[in-house]
Design a protein around this motif. Structure first.
Motif, PDB file in Angstrom:
ATOM      1  N   ASN A  67      32.262  14.326  33.181  1.00 44.94           N
ATOM      2  CA  ASN A  67      32.800  14.352  34.534  1.00 44.94           C
ATOM      3  C   ASN A  67      31.714  14.738  35.530  1.00 44.94           C
ATOM      4  O   ASN A  67      30.735  15.392  35.192  1.00 44.94           O
ATOM      5  CB  ASN A  67      33.949  15.347  34.634  1.00 44.94           C
ATOM      6  CG  ASN A  67      35.172  14.875  33.872  1.00 44.94           C
ATOM      7  OD1 ASN A  67      35.142  13.831  33.226  1.00 44.94           O
ATOM      8  ND2 ASN A  67      36.243  15.632  33.950  1.00 44.94           N
ATOM      9  N   PHE A  68      31.924  14.351  36.756  1.00 45.49           N
ATOM     10  CA  PHE A  68      31.042  14.758  37.846  1.00 45.49           C
ATOM     11  C   PHE A  68      31.906  15.587  38.794  1.00 45.49           C
ATOM     12  O   PHE A  68      32.574  15.047  39.670  1.00 45.49           O
ATOM     13  CB  PHE A  68      30.466  13.533  38.556  1.00 45.49           C
ATOM     14  CG  PHE A  68      29.305  13.845  39.445  1.00 45.49           C
ATOM     15  CD1 PHE A  68      28.014  13.810  38.960  1.00 45.49           C
ATOM     16  CD2 PHE A  68      29.501  14.196  40.763  1.00 45.49           C
ATOM     17  CE1 PHE A  68      26.935  14.103  39.776  1.00 45.49           C
ATOM     18  CE2 PHE A  68      28.433  14.491  41.592  1.00 45.49           C
ATOM     19  CZ  PHE A  68      27.150  14.445  41.092  1.00 45.49           C
ATOM     20  N   GLY A  69      31.916  16.905  38.573  1.00 47.03           N
ATOM     21  CA  GLY A  69      32.878  17.741  39.287  1.00 47.03           C
ATOM     22  C   GLY A  69      34.265  17.413  38.789  1.00 47.03           C
ATOM     23  O   GLY A  69      34.533  17.425  37.574  1.00 47.03           O
ATOM     24  N   ASP A  70      35.168  17.072  39.698  1.00 43.48           N
ATOM     25  CA  ASP A  70      36.530  16.685  39.332  1.00 43.48           C
ATOM     26  C   ASP A  70      36.670  15.172  39.134  1.00 43.48           C
ATOM     27  O   ASP A  70      37.753  14.690  38.800  1.00 43.48           O
ATOM     28  CB  ASP A  70      37.514  17.136  40.427  1.00 43.48           C
ATOM     29  CG  ASP A  70      37.627  18.655  40.506  1.00 43.48           C
ATOM     30  OD1 ASP A  70      37.469  19.308  39.450  1.00 43.48           O
ATOM     31  OD2 ASP A  70      37.843  19.182  41.613  1.00 43.48           O
ATOM     32  N   ASP A  71      35.588  14.458  39.343  1.00 43.99           N
ATOM     33  CA  ASP A  71      35.650  12.999  39.291  1.00 43.99           C
ATOM     34  C   ASP A  71      35.117  12.458  37.972  1.00 43.99           C
ATOM     35  O   ASP A  71      34.225  13.037  37.356  1.00 43.99           O
ATOM     36  CB  ASP A  71      34.836  12.387  40.431  1.00 43.99           C
ATOM     37  CG  ASP A  71      35.419  12.710  41.798  1.00 43.99           C
ATOM     38  OD1 ASP A  71      36.641  12.941  41.876  1.00 43.99           O
ATOM     39  OD2 ASP A  71      34.649  12.736  42.780  1.00 43.99           O
ATOM     40  N   ALA A 160      40.820  13.837  40.052  1.00 47.80           N
ATOM     41  CA  ALA A 160      41.590  14.707  39.160  1.00 47.80           C
ATOM     42  C   ALA A 160      43.046  14.270  39.032  1.00 47.80           C
ATOM     43  O   ALA A 160      43.719  14.587  38.048  1.00 47.80           O
ATOM     44  CB  ALA A 160      41.510  16.155  39.658  1.00 47.80           C
ATOM     45  N   GLU A 161      43.554  13.545  40.030  1.00 40.53           N
ATOM     46  CA  GLU A 161      44.941  13.074  40.004  1.00 40.53           C
ATOM     47  C   GLU A 161      45.036  11.618  39.557  1.00 40.53           C
ATOM     48  O   GLU A 161      46.049  10.952  39.780  1.00 40.53           O
ATOM     49  CB  GLU A 161      45.560  13.245  41.392  1.00 40.53           C
ATOM     50  CG  GLU A 161      45.618  14.717  41.837  1.00 40.53           C
ATOM     51  CD  GLU A 161      46.198  14.868  43.230  1.00 40.53           C
ATOM     52  OE1 GLU A 161      46.658  13.845  43.800  1.00 40.53           O
ATOM     53  OE2 GLU A 161      46.208  15.995  43.745  1.00 40.53           O
ATOM     54  N   ASP A 162      43.982  11.125  38.929  1.00 37.98           N
ATOM     55  CA  ASP A 162      43.920   9.763  38.386  1.00 37.98           C
ATOM     56  C   ASP A 162      44.008   8.670  39.457  1.00 37.98           C
ATOM     57  O   ASP A 162      44.366   7.522  39.156  1.00 37.98           O
ATOM     58  CB  ASP A 162      45.012   9.532  37.335  1.00 37.98           C
ATOM     59  CG  ASP A 162      44.637  10.141  35.996  1.00 37.98           C
ATOM     60  OD1 ASP A 162      43.439  10.354  35.765  1.00 37.98           O
ATOM     61  OD2 ASP A 162      45.545  10.405  35.192  1.00 37.98           O
ATOM     62  N   ARG A 163      43.665   9.005  40.683  1.00 37.01           N
ATOM     63  CA  ARG A 163      43.580   7.985  41.731  1.00 37.01           C
ATOM     64  C   ARG A 163      42.224   7.292  41.625  1.00 37.01           C
ATOM     65  O   ARG A 163      41.212   7.944  41.424  1.00 37.01           O
ATOM     66  CB  ARG A 163      43.747   8.623  43.118  1.00 37.01           C
ATOM     67  CG  ARG A 163      45.175   9.135  43.373  1.00 37.01           C
ATOM     68  CD  ARG A 163      45.270   9.837  44.696  1.00 37.01           C
ATOM     69  NE  ARG A 163      44.389  11.020  44.727  1.00 37.01           N
ATOM     70  CZ  ARG A 163      44.435  11.954  45.665  1.00 37.01           C
ATOM     71  NH1 ARG A 163      45.318  11.875  46.653  1.00 37.01           N
ATOM     72  NH2 ARG A 163      43.609  12.978  45.621  1.00 37.01           N
ATOM     73  N   LYS A 164      42.238   5.977  41.777  1.00 34.99           N
ATOM     74  CA  LYS A 164      41.022   5.193  41.564  1.00 34.99           C
ATOM     75  C   LYS A 164      40.531   4.583  42.873  1.00 34.99           C
ATOM     76  O   LYS A 164      41.329   4.140  43.703  1.00 34.99           O
ATOM     77  CB  LYS A 164      41.286   4.070  40.551  1.00 34.99           C
ATOM     78  CG  LYS A 164      41.697   4.570  39.179  1.00 34.99           C
ATOM     79  CD  LYS A 164      41.997   3.424  38.228  1.00 34.99           C
ATOM     80  CE  LYS A 164      42.424   3.930  36.866  1.00 34.99           C
ATOM     81  NZ  LYS A 164      42.758   2.819  35.937  1.00 34.99           N
ATOM     82  N   GLN A 165      39.220   4.597  43.011  1.00 32.08           N
ATOM     83  CA  GLN A 165      38.582   3.951  44.157  1.00 32.08           C
ATOM     84  C   GLN A 165      37.366   3.173  43.676  1.00 32.08           C
ATOM     85  O   GLN A 165      36.628   3.639  42.810  1.00 32.08           O
ATOM     86  CB  GLN A 165      38.134   4.980  45.206  1.00 32.08           C
ATOM     87  CG  GLN A 165      39.261   5.536  46.063  1.00 32.08           C
ATOM     88  CD  GLN A 165      38.711   6.387  47.198  1.00 32.08           C
ATOM     89  OE1 GLN A 165      37.673   7.028  47.064  1.00 32.08           O
ATOM     90  NE2 GLN A 165      39.404   6.389  48.317  1.00 32.08           N
ATOM     91  N   ARG A 166      37.180   1.985  44.243  1.00 35.86           N
ATOM     92  CA  ARG A 166      35.994   1.195  43.933  1.00 35.86           C
ATOM     93  C   ARG A 166      34.874   1.530  44.913  1.00 35.86           C
ATOM     94  O   ARG A 166      35.113   1.633  46.116  1.00 35.86           O
ATOM     95  CB  ARG A 166      36.315  -0.297  44.014  1.00 35.86           C
ATOM     96  CG  ARG A 166      37.314  -0.795  42.967  1.00 35.86           C
ATOM     97  CD  ARG A 166      36.640  -0.963  41.626  1.00 35.86           C
ATOM     98  NE  ARG A 166      37.550  -1.446  40.607  1.00 35.86           N
ATOM     99  CZ  ARG A 166      37.685  -2.737  40.290  1.00 35.86           C
ATOM    100  NH1 ARG A 166      36.953  -3.648  40.914  1.00 35.86           N
ATOM    101  NH2 ARG A 166      38.520  -3.100  39.340  1.00 35.86           N
ATOM    102  N   LEU A 167      33.683   1.695  44.391  1.00 30.75           N
ATOM    103  CA  LEU A 167      32.536   2.013  45.235  1.00 30.75           C
ATOM    104  C   LEU A 167      32.321   0.949  46.306  1.00 30.75           C
ATOM    105  O   LEU A 167      31.961   1.261  47.440  1.00 30.75           O
ATOM    106  CB  LEU A 167      31.283   2.151  44.368  1.00 30.75           C
ATOM    107  CG  LEU A 167      29.980   2.478  45.098  1.00 30.75           C
ATOM    108  CD1 LEU A 167      30.070   3.837  45.775  1.00 30.75           C
ATOM    109  CD2 LEU A 167      28.798   2.443  44.133  1.00 30.75           C
ATOM    110  N   ARG A 224      23.830  20.296  41.423  1.00 26.50           N
ATOM    111  CA  ARG A 224      24.189  21.010  40.189  1.00 26.50           C
ATOM    112  C   ARG A 224      24.950  20.101  39.228  1.00 26.50           C
ATOM    113  O   ARG A 224      24.698  20.087  38.024  1.00 26.50           O
ATOM    114  CB  ARG A 224      25.020  22.258  40.523  1.00 26.50           C
ATOM    115  CG  ARG A 224      24.217  23.381  41.161  1.00 26.50           C
ATOM    116  CD  ARG A 224      25.003  24.682  41.152  1.00 26.50           C
ATOM    117  NE  ARG A 224      26.194  24.592  41.976  1.00 26.50           N
ATOM    118  CZ  ARG A 224      26.236  24.894  43.283  1.00 26.50           C
ATOM    119  NH1 ARG A 224      25.125  25.295  43.882  1.00 26.50           N
ATOM    120  NH2 ARG A 224      27.350  24.792  43.965  1.00 26.50           N
ATOM    121  N   GLU A 225      25.877  19.310  39.770  1.00 26.45           N
ATOM    122  CA  GLU A 225      26.662  18.409  38.922  1.00 26.45           C
ATOM    123  C   GLU A 225      25.771  17.326  38.305  1.00 26.45           C
ATOM    124  O   GLU A 225      25.962  16.931  37.150  1.00 26.45           O
ATOM    125  CB  GLU A 225      27.792  17.762  39.731  1.00 26.45           C
ATOM    126  CG  GLU A 225      28.886  18.727  40.168  1.00 26.45           C
ATOM    127  CD  GLU A 225      29.631  19.349  38.999  1.00 26.45           C
ATOM    128  OE1 GLU A 225      29.633  18.750  37.897  1.00 26.45           O
ATOM    129  OE2 GLU A 225      30.210  20.435  39.178  1.00 26.45           O
TER     130      GLU A 225
END
Length: 275
Positions: A67-71, A160-167, A224-225
């Motif tokens: 993971n990268f933080g919560d993502d 964290a809530e399984d919401r998806k976004q495309r870059l 840090r991540e």
């Protein structure tokens, strides 16, 4: 002339019988050669695209537990809309190495329009010898022989809530640091795949990455991540960073070297962040 009858007959045979036969054989050989070239060309493109999907799967496997933080991140690949008919033709299961005459014929009938259209774009008719036409064909060859022409690549972010976004949908709306994050994700995952991090037989190897001006647009948390992710991938990094990033990086790495330039001389000193 009686003495010439034998030669006249031979000439007639050559013109009216043998020459048409030779022409027919030449045309048939030419058609078969072009057919073989066409099938080999499409099979090679198919193999390249299949390899890409395998590589993407490997990259996503490397990212799955990191993971990268919560993502979380995953790579997505699919056909480009404007080349979809070519993509469907190239990836058709009927197009297999060593496929038989029956499946080949079915394949050609099924995709005749796309096949004819594609090869019209990349082959030059004997009569079309103008410089402009040749330049156009050469440009088309570069485009249509590259498997990337037929594919769209993207990076999907899952929160964290399984919401998806495309870059591709959010890139223009993000800050410099946010746009650097996918870059480092992509680079680290690619190196993890290249160095076969998941392969136990390749565990005792050098896995070196060199970053110049690293993390220059990132805030402390993202830095840090990024370094945590680098460690999760078990990669060995040499990070060259500007002075303002030292505080964020120094405590997270194994060794720190400070490079000081004085006129034409350069001095390198090791320092301990705990002292």
């Amino acid at each position: 002339n009686i003495e010439n009858d034998q030669y006249e007959k031979e000439l007639k045979d050559l013109k009216e019988i043998k020459l048409p036969e030779y022409k027919e054989k030449i045309n048939d050989a030419r058609a078969k050669a072009f057919e073989q070239f066409r099938d080999d060309f499409l099979a090679k493109l198919k193999s390249s695209i299949e390899t890409v999907y395998e590589q993407i799967d490997d990259l996503n496997l490397a990212l799955k537990e990191s993971n990268f933080g919560d993502d979380r991140y995953r790579f997505v690949v699919g056909p480009k809309v404007e080349y979809k008919k070519y993509y469907e033709m190239i990836t058709d299961p009927l197009l297999l190495d060593g496929y038989n005459n029956i499946s080949a014929e079915v394949f050609r009938k099924k995709h005749k329009e796309a096949i004819d259209e594609l090869f019209m774009l990349i082959t030059l008719d004997d009569a079309e010898s103008s410089a402009d036409k040749r330049a156009e064909i050469e440009k088309n060859i570069k485009r249509y022989t590259d498997y990337r022409t037929y594919l769209n690549f993207d990076l999907e972010v899952i929160d964290a809530e399984d919401r998806k976004q495309r870059l591709s949908k959010t890139l223009q709306k993000k800050s410099g640091g946010e746009t650097q994050t996918p870059f480092y994700i992509s680079v680290l995952a690619s190196f993890a795949q290249l160095y076969r991090v998941k392969d136990r037989n390749a565990s005792n190897t050098s896995r070196l990455i060199i970053f110049d001006e690293a993390f220059n647009k990132m805030d402390s948390e993202r830095i840090r991540e990024s370094i945590k992710l680098l460690r999760k991938f078990k990669l060995q990094a040499i990070i060259s960073a500007p002075p303002e990033k030292i505080a964020d990086i120094a405590t997270l790495v194994d060794r720190n070297l400070c490079v000081i330039r004085n006129a034409n001389a350069t001095i390198v000193r090791s320092f301990d962040t705990k002292k």
